[in-house]
Scaffold this active site. Structure first.
Site, PDB file in Angstrom:
ATOM      1  N   GLU A 104      15.668   1.992 -34.521  1.00 36.44           N
ATOM      2  CA  GLU A 104      14.357   2.408 -35.033  1.00 36.44           C
ATOM      3  C   GLU A 104      13.966   3.785 -34.513  1.00 36.44           C
ATOM      4  O   GLU A 104      13.561   4.659 -35.257  1.00 36.44           O
ATOM      5  CB  GLU A 104      13.275   1.400 -34.608  1.00 36.44           C
TER       6      GLU A 104
ATOM      7  N   ASP B  70      14.387  -2.974 -33.545  1.00 40.82           N
ATOM      8  CA  ASP B  70      13.865  -3.806 -32.458  1.00 40.82           C
ATOM      9  C   ASP B  70      14.066  -5.290 -32.751  1.00 40.82           C
ATOM     10  O   ASP B  70      14.017  -5.723 -33.910  1.00 40.82           O
ATOM     11  CB  ASP B  70      12.377  -3.526 -32.244  1.00 40.82           C
TER      12      ASP B  70
ATOM     13  N   ASP C 113      12.568  -8.072 -33.145  1.00 44.32           N
ATOM     14  CA  ASP C 113      11.418  -8.899 -33.510  1.00 44.32           C
ATOM     15  C   ASP C 113      11.338  -8.980 -35.033  1.00 44.32           C
ATOM     16  O   ASP C 113      12.226  -8.493 -35.743  1.00 44.32           O
ATOM     17  CB  ASP C 113      10.121  -8.340 -32.904  1.00 44.32           C
TER      18      ASP C 113
ATOM     19  N   GLU D 230       9.372  -7.501 -37.241  1.00 44.73           N
ATOM     20  CA  GLU D 230       9.290  -6.202 -37.921  1.00 44.73           C
ATOM     21  C   GLU D 230      10.651  -5.519 -37.920  1.00 44.73           C
ATOM     22  O   GLU D 230      11.061  -4.914 -38.908  1.00 44.73           O
ATOM     23  CB  GLU D 230       8.232  -5.312 -37.252  1.00 44.73           C
TER      24      GLU D 230
ATOM     25  N   TYR E 226      12.935  -5.660 -23.333  1.00 44.78           N
ATOM     26  CA  TYR E 226      12.093  -5.465 -24.517  1.00 44.78           C
ATOM     27  C   TYR E 226      10.657  -5.902 -24.222  1.00 44.78           C
ATOM     28  O   TYR E 226      10.423  -6.946 -23.623  1.00 44.78           O
ATOM     29  CB  TYR E 226      12.654  -6.257 -25.693  1.00 44.78           C
TER      30      TYR E 226
ATOM     31  N   ARG F 185       8.020  -6.642 -26.165  1.00 44.26           N
ATOM     32  CA  ARG F 185       7.238  -7.520 -27.042  1.00 44.26           C
ATOM     33  C   ARG F 185       7.802  -8.931 -26.937  1.00 44.26           C
ATOM     34  O   ARG F 185       8.797  -9.266 -27.569  1.00 44.26           O
ATOM     35  CB  ARG F 185       7.261  -7.020 -28.489  1.00 44.26           C
TER      36      ARG F 185
ATOM     37  N   HIS G 184      13.200 -13.542 -26.511  1.00 51.29           N
ATOM     38  CA  HIS G 184      13.564 -12.517 -25.534  1.00 51.29           C
ATOM     39  C   HIS G 184      13.151 -12.965 -24.140  1.00 51.29           C
ATOM     40  O   HIS G 184      12.353 -13.874 -23.970  1.00 51.29           O
ATOM     41  CB  HIS G 184      12.865 -11.193 -25.852  1.00 51.29           C
TER      42      HIS G 184
END
Length: 743
Positions: A9, A82, A84, A86, A299, A301, A345
């Site tokens: 990203e 990433d 997740d 998104e 990570y 999030r 995670h």
């Protein structure tokens, strides 16, 4: 051809990953999402099972073209956005655009950017996760339906440019509901009775009245307090019970996203958005001299407190070497996740014990160092033995009354030698309070009795930290969304953050009331939380996207039809006033416009006269007149309110438009300045205090000054301090003085 194309990203990750993979791989960045629903229309076919239409974002067409070109030259394509929802959607959209005829397209997940993690992910690639993509699509469609269907209604009924968000609107509701609680709150008087006592051994100590006739003490007025004091002066104070016990306090787990945002706000005064921005830079990689670019944390999030075993091992080695064996638990400590945690995670932690904060401080910005140290300390503390306290509770009988004294002495610091949670920083009433050794039935000497009038307090307005905590506890949003929620509701002018607390604006309250009355499901906290749970179930393969969307839209579409016909039209509402139009003599009315409420002639459109509403006689509360005379026309100046706080305006407005700063009657401490301290507001809505002679004098402070001078160093004024917990106090700004007293 290149061995592989790795697409991430953020370009900030490229250096770090390239260092580990070598020259056989090309690393490129998508710069976030490459496709989205169209801006000009709904982009969802309601008659074809909510089928979304995605298109390449205009600003990303060049990026997509470059990715396609690179993909043609690669043997394999590794999609590494990433880890997740998104990121999964970005991966699917990239795969959809670049094709991959005859080539492998793989998904790789980097929980951190260490060499071991990157190489392991590339050597063990995964398939694209359809369920995770489905969960993201469902969320995006839900948000689009709410935004695109409700926003036009708000434009029509309130003003253009307004928008509604499925989750953000619920956050605004929480703030508005809290404001309503505060408005309805009626303070109740109560009195504390405190006895200062002395036993056979030092020290003297204080005990508070806790019970009367075996029931919780409730002293509700001065007369009752005085009567109690007079009666107690003649009583014998005798030790009724002494309880001493050892109390152990276990360390908190490593950070989840929400806890990191909360502690970032409490300790570092970072907004959630800033915390996530700084954490992102620590995750993506920092240049560490000869080490090159290194990712420092996992990570950022996550709602999991899981820790990798290898991380626990190096943390235990660090503790044994740096603190001693008495700080190290016999067994490694692992934490249990909440039932709602995704556990995709690990918790947020440093990736390696090799990069201690102090050792790499010179490579980090001030903000990066502060946050990295916070993450480091919390993780290390999670693997240290509990803190040990000696807790003493003494109960003293006096007639039909019972007094209680509590003390807590730290015997072994344990994890607190490394980390304390932010909420503890003002919670020091009992910690460190030493009580004397007392025997059962020992008679105590009464040194003095004191009473203090207090009032019950309304629930506090939300801070950034407490609002994130509330959202998490109620299941509103997910770790990746908290920062965006808080930023969005401020950008839309629905709430203001003043002195660290959220206040709803008039616009926010109007929109909130309209949405609650017309879209009760969308604004319902429990309903929103249940949708979040359904999104989680879709990601886990336990629920169906189409079923979830159908269930939502069945009630939403009904509310939508009803709202179009029945929603109150704020634009057309008119509130009569006692004012007359100076142009045509018709009555003036209060109306709502793009800048809020204003006065307009009721004879519109024949007469288009308008006037500012602020402090107009007959249009609301009368302005408070002062003894200060206008230096232009001589009429009294009145206290008025504007965008940047209160000010003095001539009571002869609109004939005289003279304004002056509203001072607190406290001279500016700057020598020979001649100005006075006045209250102002910054562009972000935060209150501060500065000299009325600005810009000639630029003296300014954040704390409200009092009229009381410092009795210790004779400074012209003390300032009011209000900690997050505990009572407020007055303090001297002179650091070499350090004087403070109860406010």
């Amino acid at each position: 051809m290149t061995q592989g194309l790795v697409i991430v990203e953020s370009p900030a990750k490229i250096k770090t990953i390239r260092k580990y993979l070598g020259g056989g791989y090309e690393i490129m960045a998508s710069l976030g999402h490459v496709k989205d629903l169209p801006k000009k229309n709904l982009g969802i076919d309601l008659d074809a099972d909510f089928t979304p239409t995605y298109e390449v974002i205009e600003a990303k067409k060049k990026t997509v073209s470059e990715l396609k070109k690179a993909a043609r030259k690669a043997e394999a394509i590794y999609l590494a956005p990433d880890p997740d929802r998104e990121g999964e959607a970005i991966a699917w959209h990239i795969a959809d655009e670049i094709g991959g005829k005859g080539k492998g397209i793989f998904r790789v997940l980097f929980n951190d950017l260490s060499k071991n993690t990157v190489l392991k992910a590339i050597n063990n690639p995964l398939k694209l996760d359809f369920n995770k993509y489905e969960a993201q699509q469902t969320r995006r469609i839900l948000d689009r339906l709410v935004g695109y269907k409700i926003s036009p209604l708000l434009w029509d009924k309130v003003k253009r440019g307004l928008s509604a968000g499925r989750v953000q609107s619920v956050a605004v509701r929480l703030i508005c509901d809290r404001e309503a609680e505060i408005g309805k709150f009626v303070p109740k008087e109560y009195w504390n009775i405190t006895a200062t006592l002395e036993g056979s051994k030092e020290p003297r100590f204080e005990a508070k009245l806790s019970k009367i006739d075996g029931k919780k003490a409730q002293v509700i007025n001065a007369a009752q307090a005085e009567e109690l004091l007079n009666r107690l002066k003649g009583e014998i104070f005798k030790v009724a019970q002494v309880e001493m016990k050892e109390v152990k306090k276990a360390p908190p787990p490593p950070f989840t996203t929400s806890k990191l945002q909360q502690e970032g706000a409490r300790w570092l005064r970072f907004s959630p958005h800033k915390t996530m921005r700084v954490a992102q830079s620590l995750y993506e990689g920092i240049e560490l001299g000869s080490e090159g670019s290194v990712g420092l944390i996992t990570y950022m999030r996550t709602d999991s407190v899981r820790i990798a075993e290898e991380a626990v091992e190096w943390a235990r080695d660090f503790i044994a070497a740096g603190y001693g064996r008495e700080y190290l638990p016999a067994k490694p400590r692992f934490f249990k996740n909440q039932s709602t945690a995704q556990d995709a995670h690990e918790a947020i932690r440093p990736i390696s014990g090799a990069f201690r904060p102090q050792d790499i401080k010179h490579h980090l910005t001030s903000d990066q160092f502060k946050l990295y140290q916070l993450i480091w300390n919390r993780f290390i503390a999670s693997q240290i033995n509990p803190a040990v306290y000696d807790q003493t509770v003494i109960e003293i009988a006096a007639g039909n009354c019972l007094f209680r004294a509590q003390g807590s002495i730290l015997r072994f610091p344990g994890f607190t030698a490394v980390y304390k949670e932010g909420k503890e920083q003002d919670d020091n009433d009992e910690q460190g309070k030493l009580l004397p050794p007392l025997a059962l039935d020992e008679v105590l000497l009464l040194i003095g009795l004191a009473h203090e009038q207090l009032f019950t307090q309304p629930p506090p307005r939300f801070t950034e930290a407490s609002l994130v905590k509330e959202l998490e506890e109620k299941g509103i949003g997910r770790p990746s969304t908290y920062a965006a929620i808080l930023s969005t509701i401020q950008e839309r002018k629905y709430v203001l953050l003043e002195q660290g607390r959220f206040h709803p604006t008039e616009l926010g309250q109007i929109v909130n009331d309209l949405l609650i009355n017309n879209f009760p499901h969308v604004l319902d906290v429990d309903f929103t939380a249940s949708l979040e749970k359904k999104l989680d179930e879709i990601e886990e393969g336990k629920n169906d996207r189409l079923k979830t969307l159908r269930e939502f839209y069945s009630s939403f579409s009904e509310d939508l039809l009803k709202a179009k016909a029945e929603m109150k039209n704020i634009k057309r509402e008119e509130t009569p006033t006692d004012l007359s139009c100076e142009k045509c003599n018709h009555p003036m009315v209060i109306k709502w416009g793009k800048n809020g409420r204003f006065l307009a002639c009721s004879n519109y459109p024949e007469c288009k006269n308008t006037r500012n509403l602020n402090n107009q006689a007959g249009a609301g509360p009368e302005p408070q007149l002062t003894d200060h005379a206008c230096d232009i026309c001589g009429r009294p100046m009145a206290i008025k309110k504007g965008r940047f706080g209160s000010f003095l305006g001539c009571s002869g407005y609109p004939d005289c438009k003279n304004i002056m700063p509203l001072t607190l009657g406290i001279p500016c401490p700057e020598t020979d300045c001649g100005g006075s301290i006045c209250e102002k507001k910054s562009k972000t809505g935060k209150t501060f205090y500065s000299c009325s002679r600005y810009p000639a004098c630029k003296y300014a402070i954040w704390d409200r000054p009092s009229r009381e001078s410092c009795p210790s160093c004779q400074a012209p004024f003390l300032v009011e301090k209000q900690p997050r917990r505990g009572e407020g106090y007055l303090a001297c700004l002179n650091k070499s003085c350090g004087y403070r007293t109860k406010g």
